[in-house]
Design a protein around this motif. Structure first.
Motif, short mmCIF file in Angstrom:
data_model
loop_
_atom_site.label_atom_id
_atom_site.label_comp_id
_atom_site.label_asym_id
_atom_site.label_seq_id
_atom_site.Cartn_x
_atom_site.Cartn_y
_atom_site.Cartn_z
N TYR A 8 0.83 -1.21 0.00
CA TYR A 8 0.00 0.00 0.00
C TYR A 8 0.87 1.26 0.00
O TYR A 8 0.64 2.20 -0.77
CB TYR A 8 -0.90 -0.05 1.24
CG TYR A 8 -2.08 0.89 1.19
CD1 TYR A 8 -2.93 0.93 0.09
CD2 TYR A 8 -2.35 1.75 2.26
CE1 TYR A 8 -4.02 1.78 0.06
CE2 TYR A 8 -3.44 2.61 2.23
CZ TYR A 8 -4.27 2.62 1.12
OH TYR A 8 -5.34 3.47 1.10
N ASP A 9 1.89 1.25 0.87
CA ASP A 9 2.76 2.43 0.97
C ASP A 9 3.63 2.63 -0.27
O ASP A 9 4.11 3.72 -0.52
CB ASP A 9 3.63 2.32 2.23
CG ASP A 9 2.81 2.52 3.50
OD1 ASP A 9 1.65 2.97 3.39
OD2 ASP A 9 3.31 2.21 4.60
N ALA A 10 3.84 1.55 -1.03
CA ALA A 10 4.73 1.65 -2.20
C ALA A 10 4.00 2.15 -3.46
O ALA A 10 4.63 2.47 -4.46
CB ALA A 10 5.36 0.29 -2.48
N LEU A 11 2.67 2.22 -3.41
CA LEU A 11 1.92 2.65 -4.61
C LEU A 11 2.29 4.08 -4.99
O LEU A 11 2.40 4.96 -4.14
CB LEU A 11 0.42 2.55 -4.35
CG LEU A 11 -0.17 1.14 -4.26
CD1 LEU A 11 -1.60 1.19 -3.70
CD2 LEU A 11 -0.16 0.45 -5.63
N ASN A 12 2.50 4.29 -6.29
CA ASN A 12 2.83 5.63 -6.79
C ASN A 12 1.69 6.28 -7.54
O ASN A 12 1.38 7.44 -7.35
CB ASN A 12 4.03 5.55 -7.75
CG ASN A 12 5.33 5.39 -6.99
OD1 ASN A 12 5.49 5.96 -5.91
ND2 ASN A 12 6.24 4.62 -7.54
N LEU A 13 1.07 5.48 -8.42
CA LEU A 13 0.00 6.01 -9.26
C LEU A 13 -1.34 5.90 -8.53
O LEU A 13 -2.11 6.87 -8.47
CB LEU A 13 -0.04 5.24 -10.58
CG LEU A 13 -1.13 5.64 -11.56
CD1 LEU A 13 -0.95 7.07 -12.03
CD2 LEU A 13 -1.15 4.69 -12.75
#
Ligand SMILES: *Cc1c(COP(=O)(O)O)cnc(C)c1O
Length: 424
Positions: free
Chosen positions: A355-360
Motif C-alpha cells: 500500500y505504501d509503495a503505490l505511486n500512481l
C-alpha cells in the motif's frame, strides 16, 4: 436515443435566450412571480415553474432529466449527496411503525443509516441473511414499505438478482429500491428488470472526476401506489404537509417523485447546488465512454493479479471463479464495474508495504473517480475493529481494495508490479 447520445444531449437544447450551448449555471436562490395569482398557481402545483432553489433549479432540472432518461425512468430528483438520496427514498414512503427489508451487504453509510438511525425514527430495518429473494421474502409483512438493495455492492462487489427481488417484492405489493451507484446506467438499468425506484451517489462514476458530491432518485413511474392505499397513504390520501394534495391523483405516475420533492426535500433541505449539478453534468457527458475503459482496465488488472505469484486470491465478478460470474454476465454483459479486492502473500505487513509503495494509485476511500484508487481497510478505515469484527465485515488483514481508473493500462500494471515487488 442510445446512452452515449443521451449522456450528452438529454434534457437540454441550446438556451433559448442566450443561445449558450453549454448548460448554464443558474446561480440563483429565487425566481420572480409574474403576479400574486402566478405565485399561488406555482405553490398549488397548478402550473409548472420555479419557486426556490431548495426545491428546484433550471441547471439541476437538466441533471434530473438526464438521469431519468439514462435510467429509463419518468422523472428524477437530484439531491446534495448519495446519502440524502438513500435517506429520502425511504422517508418518502415509510414512517414510524413501518419497516424496510434489505440485503445485508451495503455501502457503509447506508448500513449505519439503516442499523442505527432509521430505527430511532421508528422505521425498522430488517437485514436478510443473504441476497436471495427467499431470505428477503421471509422478512416481509403488511408493515413493509420497501425492499432495498445495491445492484453491485460497494465494496463487496456482489451482484444482486434484481429481477428475482422485483418479482418477489411486487407479489407482496412492495416496491423495490435499487442503489445503482457502482454499476451506473451505462452498465445496468435496474428498471428494465423490474426495479421501481433507482438511486445514485452522483459523487462516484456518474460525475466521475472526484470533484462534487451529489445524489439522485429516479422514479420508474410503474409502481401502482394507488392499489395499496393503506400502506402508501402518504401518496393516496390528502398530504397535510402540502395543503391537502393527493399525489396519486394530482401527479399520476409521478406521485412518488413529486412527493419526494415537495415533502422530504422541501422540508429537510438536502438540495444540490447548481454549481455541483453543472460539474456532474459535465462529467456525465463521458459516462458510457469512461465506463468502457474502467471495465476494460479492471478486467485486465483482475486477470493479471489472478496469475501473480504474490497474490493469494482475487475477488471480482468478471472472473469465472466468482460466485457472481453468471449474474455479472446476465446483468452487466460480464462488465461488473471496476471495484475488486485481493489478498497479498505475507498478510497484514505485506499489504501495508504494498500500500505504501503505490505511486500512481491514490490511497483513499472513494470510488468512481477517473483516477485509480486503493484502500487497505485493515490498517485504515477498519483499524479499530477486533479480529472478529473484521471477519464479519468481510475484511481480512491481507486484503487490498482497488477501484481501477481510466489511466493507460500499462502504467496501472507497472504501478501494481513495483508495489507487489516491494511487499516482501
Ligand atoms: C458513496 C455511496 C453512497 C453515498 O453517497 P455520498 O454521495 O458519498 O453521500 C451511497 N451508496 C453507495 C453505493 C455509495 O458508493
Amino acid at each position: 436515443m442510445k446512452d452515449q447520445t443521451l449522456a450528452i444531449h438529454a434534457g437540454f437544447k441550446s438556451d433559448p435566450t442566450t443561445k449558450a450551448v453549454a448548460v448554464p449555471i443558474y446561480q440563483t436562490v429565487a425566481y420572480e412571480f409574474d403576479n400574486a395569482q402566478h405565485g399561488a398557481d406555482l405553490f398549488n402545483l397548478a402550473v409548472p415553474g420555479n419557486i426556490y432553489t431548495r426545491i428546484m433549479n433550471p441547471t439541476t432540472d437538466v441533471l434530473e432529466q438526464r438521469c431519468a432518461q439514462l435510467e429509463g425512468g419518468i422523472a428524477a430528483l437530484a439531491l446534495s449527496s448519495g446519502s440524502a438520496a438513500v435517506t429520502y427514498s425511504i422517508l418518502n414512503i415509510a414512517e414510524q411503525g413501518n419497516n424496510i427489508v434489505t440485503v445485508p451487504l451495503l455501502y457503509g453509510g447506508t448500513y449505519t443509516l439503516f442499523k442505527h438511525m432509521l430505527p430511532r425514527l421508528g422505521i425498522e430495518c430488517r437485514f436478510a441473511a443473504d441476497d436471495s429473494a427467499a431470505s428477503l421474502e421471509a422478512l416481509i409483512d403488511d408493515k413493509t414499505s420497501a425492499v432495498f438493495c445495491e445492484s453491485i455492492g460497494n465494496p463487496a462487489g456482489n451482484i444482486v438478482d434484481i429481477e428475482a427481488l422485483a418479482t418477489m417484492a411486487h407479489k407482496h405489493g412492495v416496491p423495490l429500491i435499487v442503489d445503482n451507484t457502482v454499476a451506473t446506467p451505462a452498465l445496468l438499468k435496474p428498471i428494465q428488470y423490474g426495479a421501481d425506484i433507482v438511486l445514485h451517489s452522483l459523487t462516484k462514476y456518474m460525475g466521475g472526476h472526484g470533484n462534487s458530491l451529489g445524489g439522485v432518485i429516479v422514479d420508474s413511474g410503474k409502481f401502482p401506489w394507488a392499489n395499496y392505499r393503506k400502506r402508501f397513504h402518504m401518496l393516496t390520501e390528502p398530504e397535510e404537509a402540502y395543503h391537502g394534495v393527493i399525489y396519486t391523483e394530482a401527479m399520476g405516475e409521478a406521485a412518488y417523485i413529486a412527493r419526494a420533492r415537495t415533502v422530504p426535500l422541501r422540508n429537510t433541505g438536502a438540495a444540490i447546488s447548481p454549481m455541483n449539478a453543472f460539474l456532474i453534468l459535465q462529467g456525465m457527458q463521458t459516462l458510457p465512454l469512461r465506463m468502457e475503459r474502467h471495465c476494460e482496465n479492471a478486467l485486465t488488472v483482475a486477470r493479471h493479479l489472478k496469475q501473480h505469484p504474490k497474490v493469494t486470491w482475487v475477488k471480482f465478478a468478471g472472473l469465472p471463479d466468482s460466485p457472481y460470474y453468471e449474474l455479472a454476465k446476465k446483468y452487466t454483459k460480464g462488465r461488473p464495474s471496476a471495484l475488486m479486492s485481493f489478498g497479498i502473500k505475507g498478510g497484514f505487513d505485506a499489504a501495508v508495504k504494498f500500500y505504501d509503495a503505490l505511486n500512481l494509485f491514490l490511497r483513499l476511500v472513494n470510488i468512481g473517480d477517473v483516477k485509480s484508487l486503493a484502500a487497505h481497510p485493515a490498517s485504515t478505515t477498519h483499524r479499530q475493529l477486533s479480529e472478529q469484527e473484521l471477519e464479519s465485515a468481510g475484511v481480512t488483514p491481507d486484503m487490498v481494495r482497488l477501484c481501477v481508473g481510466i489511466e493507460d493500462i500499462e502504467d496501472i500494471i507497472e504501478d501494481l508490479e513495483q508495489a507487489l515487488a516491494a511487499s516482501s
